[in-house]
Design a protein around this motif. Structure first.
Motif, PDB file in Angstrom:
ATOM      1  N   VAL A 191      19.585  36.269  33.011  1.00 18.64           N
ATOM      2  CA  VAL A 191      18.835  37.489  33.346  1.00 18.64           C
ATOM      3  C   VAL A 191      19.676  38.559  34.001  1.00 18.64           C
ATOM      4  O   VAL A 191      19.507  39.740  33.714  1.00 18.64           O
ATOM      5  N   SER A 192      20.599  38.168  34.881  1.00 17.98           N
ATOM      6  CA  SER A 192      21.372  39.200  35.572  1.00 17.98           C
ATOM      7  C   SER A 192      22.301  39.903  34.579  1.00 17.98           C
ATOM      8  O   SER A 192      22.535  41.099  34.680  1.00 17.98           O
ATOM      9  N   GLN A 194      21.638  39.991  31.296  1.00 14.61           N
ATOM     10  CA  GLN A 194      20.702  40.686  30.425  1.00 14.61           C
ATOM     11  C   GLN A 194      20.400  42.082  30.958  1.00 14.61           C
ATOM     12  O   GLN A 194      20.362  43.053  30.202  1.00 14.61           O
ATOM     13  N   ALA A 195      20.201  42.177  32.270  1.00 12.83           N
ATOM     14  CA  ALA A 195      19.898  43.477  32.872  1.00 12.83           C
ATOM     15  C   ALA A 195      21.041  44.454  32.612  1.00 12.83           C
ATOM     16  O   ALA A 195      20.811  45.620  32.291  1.00 12.83           O
ATOM     17  N   GLN A 196      22.288  43.983  32.718  1.00 10.41           N
ATOM     18  CA  GLN A 196      23.435  44.863  32.459  1.00 10.41           C
ATOM     19  C   GLN A 196      23.402  45.378  31.018  1.00 10.41           C
ATOM     20  O   GLN A 196      23.615  46.564  30.766  1.00 10.41           O
ATOM     21  N   ASN A 199      20.398  47.799  30.336  1.00  5.54           N
ATOM     22  CA  ASN A 199      20.692  49.109  30.927  1.00  5.54           C
ATOM     23  C   ASN A 199      21.687  49.875  30.072  1.00  5.54           C
ATOM     24  O   ASN A 199      21.530  51.070  29.834  1.00  5.54           O
ATOM     25  N   ARG A 202      19.951  51.204  26.896  1.00  6.00           N
ATOM     26  CA  ARG A 202      19.097  52.369  27.171  1.00  6.00           C
ATOM     27  C   ARG A 202      19.954  53.617  27.382  1.00  6.00           C
ATOM     28  O   ARG A 202      19.626  54.699  26.912  1.00  6.00           O
ATOM     29  N   HIS A 224      10.179  46.627  28.473  1.00  5.53           N
ATOM     30  CA  HIS A 224      11.165  47.473  29.124  1.00  5.53           C
ATOM     31  C   HIS A 224      11.839  48.424  28.132  1.00  5.53           C
ATOM     32  O   HIS A 224      12.185  49.539  28.477  1.00  5.53           O
ATOM     33  N   MET A 225      12.036  47.957  26.898  1.00  2.00           N
ATOM     34  CA  MET A 225      12.847  48.711  25.941  1.00  2.00           C
ATOM     35  C   MET A 225      12.086  49.665  25.030  1.00  2.00           C
ATOM     36  O   MET A 225      12.638  50.648  24.570  1.00  2.00           O
TER      37      MET A 225
ATOM     38  N   GLU B  44      22.375  31.117  37.349  1.00  2.00           N
ATOM     39  CA  GLU B  44      22.808  31.450  35.998  1.00  2.00           C
ATOM     40  C   GLU B  44      23.660  30.350  35.389  1.00  2.00           C
ATOM     41  O   GLU B  44      24.004  29.370  36.058  1.00  2.00           O
ATOM     42  N   LEU B 256      19.064  38.923  41.701  1.00  2.00           N
ATOM     43  CA  LEU B 256      18.502  38.157  40.591  1.00  2.00           C
ATOM     44  C   LEU B 256      17.045  38.574  40.361  1.00  2.00           C
ATOM     45  O   LEU B 256      16.634  38.839  39.231  1.00  2.00           O
ATOM     46  N   SER B 259      16.703  41.954  38.717  1.00  2.00           N
ATOM     47  CA  SER B 259      17.185  42.125  37.343  1.00  2.00           C
ATOM     48  C   SER B 259      16.189  41.603  36.315  1.00  2.00           C
ATOM     49  O   SER B 259      16.389  41.772  35.127  1.00  2.00           O
ATOM     50  N   ARG B 266       6.710  50.031  34.721  1.00  2.00           N
ATOM     51  CA  ARG B 266       7.938  50.149  33.950  1.00  2.00           C
ATOM     52  C   ARG B 266       8.948  50.970  34.717  1.00  2.00           C
ATOM     53  O   ARG B 266       8.617  52.017  35.253  1.00  2.00           O
ATOM     54  N   ARG B 269      15.374  51.883  34.752  1.00  2.00           N
ATOM     55  CA  ARG B 269      16.609  51.113  34.769  1.00  2.00           C
ATOM     56  C   ARG B 269      16.370  49.863  35.597  1.00  2.00           C
ATOM     57  O   ARG B 269      15.768  49.931  36.665  1.00  2.00           O
ATOM     58  N   LEU B 270      16.848  48.721  35.111  1.00  2.00           N
ATOM     59  CA  LEU B 270      16.706  47.486  35.868  1.00  2.00           C
ATOM     60  C   LEU B 270      17.771  47.445  36.953  1.00  2.00           C
ATOM     61  O   LEU B 270      18.868  47.972  36.766  1.00  2.00           O
ATOM     62  N   ALA B 271      17.448  46.797  38.083  1.00  2.00           N
ATOM     63  CA  ALA B 271      18.485  46.591  39.089  1.00  2.00           C
ATOM     64  C   ALA B 271      19.524  45.687  38.442  1.00  2.00           C
ATOM     65  O   ALA B 271      19.177  44.777  37.704  1.00  2.00           O
ATOM     66  N   GLN B 272      20.788  45.930  38.656  1.00  2.00           N
ATOM     67  CA  GLN B 272      21.764  45.015  38.080  1.00  2.00           C
ATOM     68  C   GLN B 272      22.814  44.615  39.096  1.00  2.00           C
ATOM     69  O   GLN B 272      23.168  45.385  39.977  1.00  2.00           O
ATOM     70  N   ILE B 273      23.249  43.344  39.006  1.00  2.00           N
ATOM     71  CA  ILE B 273      24.350  42.898  39.842  1.00  2.00           C
ATOM     72  C   ILE B 273      25.581  43.110  38.981  1.00  2.00           C
ATOM     73  O   ILE B 273      25.691  42.517  37.916  1.00  2.00           O
TER      74      ILE B 273
END
Ligand SMILES: Nc1ncnc2c1ncn2[C@@H]1O[C@H](COP(=O)(O)OP(=O)(O)OP(=O)(O)O)[C@@H](O)[C@H]1O
Ligand SMILES: Nc1ncnc2c1ncn2[C@@H]1O[C@H](COP(=O)(O)OP(=O)(O)O)[C@@H](O)[C@H]1O
Ligand code: SF4
Ligand code: SF4
Ligand SMILES: [Mg+2]
Ligand SMILES: [Mg+2]
Lengths: 331, 328
Positions: A191-192, A194-196, A199, A202, A224-225, B44, B256, B259, B266, B269-273
């Motif tokens: 997931v972490s 995936q978020a990258q 983003n 988009r 989200h997309m 992860e 985590l 993200s 909605r 932008r998702l938070a990202q690490i």
């Protein structure tokens, strides 16, 4: 600025598209065991449009035909029936399309350096004339997807899953496509990571005005997309609606089941009694509405008659007898 | 009996000696699971989730081995047992469920035969009694017409049904502990919900302790009672699941949670690490999360934080982010 989805001209129009696969036993076995030829309708009479600069997502459980639609749209399969039409782009040529796959490792040649993987379309399509120009473009593409120019010297196995997916995206962007078909691009990622990637996708869409056909089995990723969502079940689209409409008012019983079963981190439902039942074999789809064996609202009509797509006033389309009957009563 | 944990893992360390030196796959992992409790383990890929389950069962692939710490099962130390003694514990006292149901089932035998063998291996039952018990078990995991299905072979079941059979097999000997490693990852969402609900119901009914390994926070939120978050072979946070989800303390857990795309409002932008989890042979000094941490301080680069009480549970961080926020 992109125009609102409903007024934007469509980038892709798919009409009544069907794809059958021959999955018969070998000829001799058929002869000896007197078995008939066997076909699976992986995609069955599917129609949709993707507005320019927008994102249409296909969702559904495994085997419902999502990847087959992706392969049809990108020309890796030919449709058995129906048509696929891209709008004309620059110079009246149809919009160009590229695909991003689920498994970023399998789709990258392990023996090539990343530089050559990304440079290949540039050389193939003669988009840059000289080696220094190619090198400059590859460096630019690597930077666009958040990698360093020096990463070009490495091989795919030296990267993590998320970085490999960035490389696939850079390669897809190399041929300057107008349209990207993304088949579960983040399903193999954490997931972490995936978020990258989400983003990044988009951002690229905003910056380059790309149009996406996005495929996923994950409802929250799709939410989200996308601007529009089409829900597939056994090769057919059972409901299509603008994203917010679909989540606020899912109408097809299968969409309701899907939304109901997503584990929810923020609002967990710990004592739920999930609906029973499984997806039937696509080799022997149930008659009438293929969802009827699992549907709490099924009646005899559903067993006998296949529901047609009904357009709703708020822009969604649903293939369900109950929904059509309700609309008729209201009219 | 008071609240003696079924499983008690203390300061567990797992090492893999290799040509380029030894890597530490698990570093000082401590956790416990009470009877009837479901402990979720998230993190992860490569964080050490599966490794923890395998080490408890002593199924580490050589040269991997337990290099420190202790494992206690029902008040008995098991990490020092001989292999034949451990063999008796697997299946009887610890049931295992893996991601791919086919790895736990023998394709050559009917599911009935496999169930009967497991039941008889671990209990004193006649063949007929064991068969009756097998039918009962299949019914309990929700297989329709169990008396007929018992003659069928694994390939004759769908993915979801196979995973139900695996659960029946894991529970056949009424083990006190079940280790389920990504039991629903290979399944579709509508089936996933059926399987997690089943696992939860059976464990509550039988008082079985469950260690549920998954990368899916949604599954944990709906199934587990407590959650342990792993990062680079270490435990970074552990606590009641609702609390950790709503108010994570450790900066990694916070990243985590942010993200995960949600079904709520909605966001553009998702938070990202940024960055990625380090490889085992390149874990930084001090706190393993320090290269990616938005709150990093000098001390984090030098000293490794131990788990300490924070929020409603424990976290391994020098900073109590929630407390800092409240003060600000
Ligand atoms: N045979 C081995 N030799 C050396 N290192 C290993 C070996 N097997 C696993 N590891 C390492 O141990 C670490 C933990 O692995 P583990 O399988 O527990 O991860 P995980 O959290 O279950 O990940 P996933 O979500 O991908 O299943 C990883 O970094 C992995 O590369
Ligand atoms: N090349 C092929 N030959 C035969 N059957 C296929 C082929 N590709 C896909 N199918 C079948 O078509 C159906 C839809 O598959 P697919 O599009 O891959 O689904 P999804 O991507 O939604 O999981 C499945 O039943 C699958 O087994
Ligand atoms: S047509 Fe009938 S079976 Fe199909 S979804 Fe609607 S109510 Fe259910
Ligand atoms: S110890 Fe320091 S680096 Fe590690 S998580 Fe806490 S603040 Fe961040
Ligand atoms: Mg697919
Ligand atoms: Mg694992």
């Amino acid at each position: 600025m992109t125009a609102p989805a409903h007024t934007a001209p469509s980038a892709l129009t798919v009409s009544a598209m069907t794809r059958r696969f021959d999955v018969s036993a070998p000829w001799l076995n058929r002869l000896l065991e007197r078995k008939p030829r066997l076909y699976v309708r992986a995609v069955d009479d599917v129609s949709f449009e993707v507005p320019r600069g927008g994102c249409l997502s296909l969702v559904g459980e495994s085997g419902c035909g999502k990847s087959t639609v992706a392969r049809l749209v990108t020309g890796l399969h030919t449709p058995s029936e129906g048509s696929i039409r891209f709008a004309p782009g620059a110079g009246e040529k149809p919009l160009s399309v590229q695909m991003i796959f689920q498994d970023p490792y399998a789709s990258l040649n392990p023996r090539w350096r990343v530089f050559d993987i990304i440079a290949e379309p540039l050389r193939e399509l003669k988009l840059r004339a000289t080696e220094p120009e190619i090198a400059a473009r590859v460096a630019e593409l690597l930077k666009t997807v958040g990698l360093a120019a020096s990463d070009g010297r490495k091989f795919p196995h030296e990267f993590s899953g998320g970085q490999r997916q960035r490389i696939s995206i850079a390669r897809a962007l190399a041929s300057e496509p107008d349209f990207l078909v993304c088949d579960e691009p983040t399903s193999a990622l954490d997931v972490s990571v995936q978020a990258q990637i989400l983003n990044l996708m988009r951002r690229l869409q905003d910056e380059m005005g790309l149009t996406y056909l996005f495929i996923s089995h994950d409802m929250s990723v799709v939410r989200h997309m996308s601007d529009q969502i089409a829900v597939m079940y056994l090769g057919r689209i059972v409901e299509q609606a603008p994203t917010e409409v679909l989540f606020a008012q899912p109408r097809h019983p299968y969409t309701q089941l899907l939304l109901d079963t997503i584990p929810n981190v923020t609002h967990p439902r710990r004592n739920r009694e999930p609906q029973a039942g499984e997806v039937p074999s696509p080799l022997k789809p149930p008659p009438g509405c293929t969802f009827h064996p699992r549907c709490p609202q099924a009646d005899s009509r559903c067993v006998a008659e296949r529901p047609e797509m009904t357009a709703m006033p708020d822009g969604s389309r649903v293939a369900c007898h109950r929904v059509a009957e309700m609309l008729a009563r209201m009219a | 009996m008071t609240d003696q944990p079924t499983l008690d893992v203390r300061n567990l360390r797992v090492e893999f000696p290799g040509r380029h030196g030894t890597v530490t796959a698990l570093d000082d992992v401590s956790l416990s699971v009470l009877p009837g409790e479901i402990l979720g383990v998230v993190g992860e890929s490569g964080a050490g989730k599966s490794m923890t389950g395998l080490a408890v069962q002593r199924l580490l692939e050589p040269p991997g081995h337990i290099a420190g710490g202790q494992v206690w099962l029902n008040g008995r130390r098991i990490d020092s047992l001989s292999e034949p003694e451990m063999e008796k514990i697997r299946g009887r006292e610890i049931g295992a469920i893996f991601q791919d149901p086919l790895t736990s089932l023998n394709p050559l035998f009917s599911v009935g035969r496999q169930l009967v063998e497991t039941i008889r291996l671990h209990g004193d039952l006649s063949r007929t009694a064991a068969k009756a018990r097998a039918v009962e078990l299949l019914a309990e995991v929700g297989i329709p017409a169990p008396a007929d299905r018992i003659e069928h072979y694994p390939h004759q079941f769908s993915g979801g049904m196979r995973q139900r059979v695996v659960i029946a097999l894991a529970l056949a000997a009424r083990p006190k502990l079940v280790i389920a490693d990504e039991p629903t990852t290979a399944l579709d969402v509508s089936i996933q919900a059926q399987i997690t609900a089943l696992l939860r119901k059976l464990c509550k009914e039988h008082g079985t302790a469950v260690m549920l390994v998954t990368h899916d926070m949604g599954v944990i939120a709906e199934t587990a009672d407590r959650v342990a978050v792993m990062y680079a072979g270490r435990l970074v946070e552990i606590g009641p699941v609702a609390e950790v989800v709503a108010r994570p303390c450790h900066p990694y857990t916070r990243g985590l949670m942010g993200s995960i795309p949600t079904l709520g409002a909605r966001v553009p932008r998702l938070a990202q690490i940024d960055g990625a989890m380090p490889r085992l042979d390149a874990i930084p000094q001090g706190c393993a999360f320090n290269p990616r941490c938005p709150l990093v301080q000098d001390r984090c680069l030098r000293e490794r934080p131990e788990l300490r009480p924070m929020g409603a549970g424990h976290a391994a961080c020098w900073i109590d982010a929630a407390a800092t926020e409240k003060a600000a």
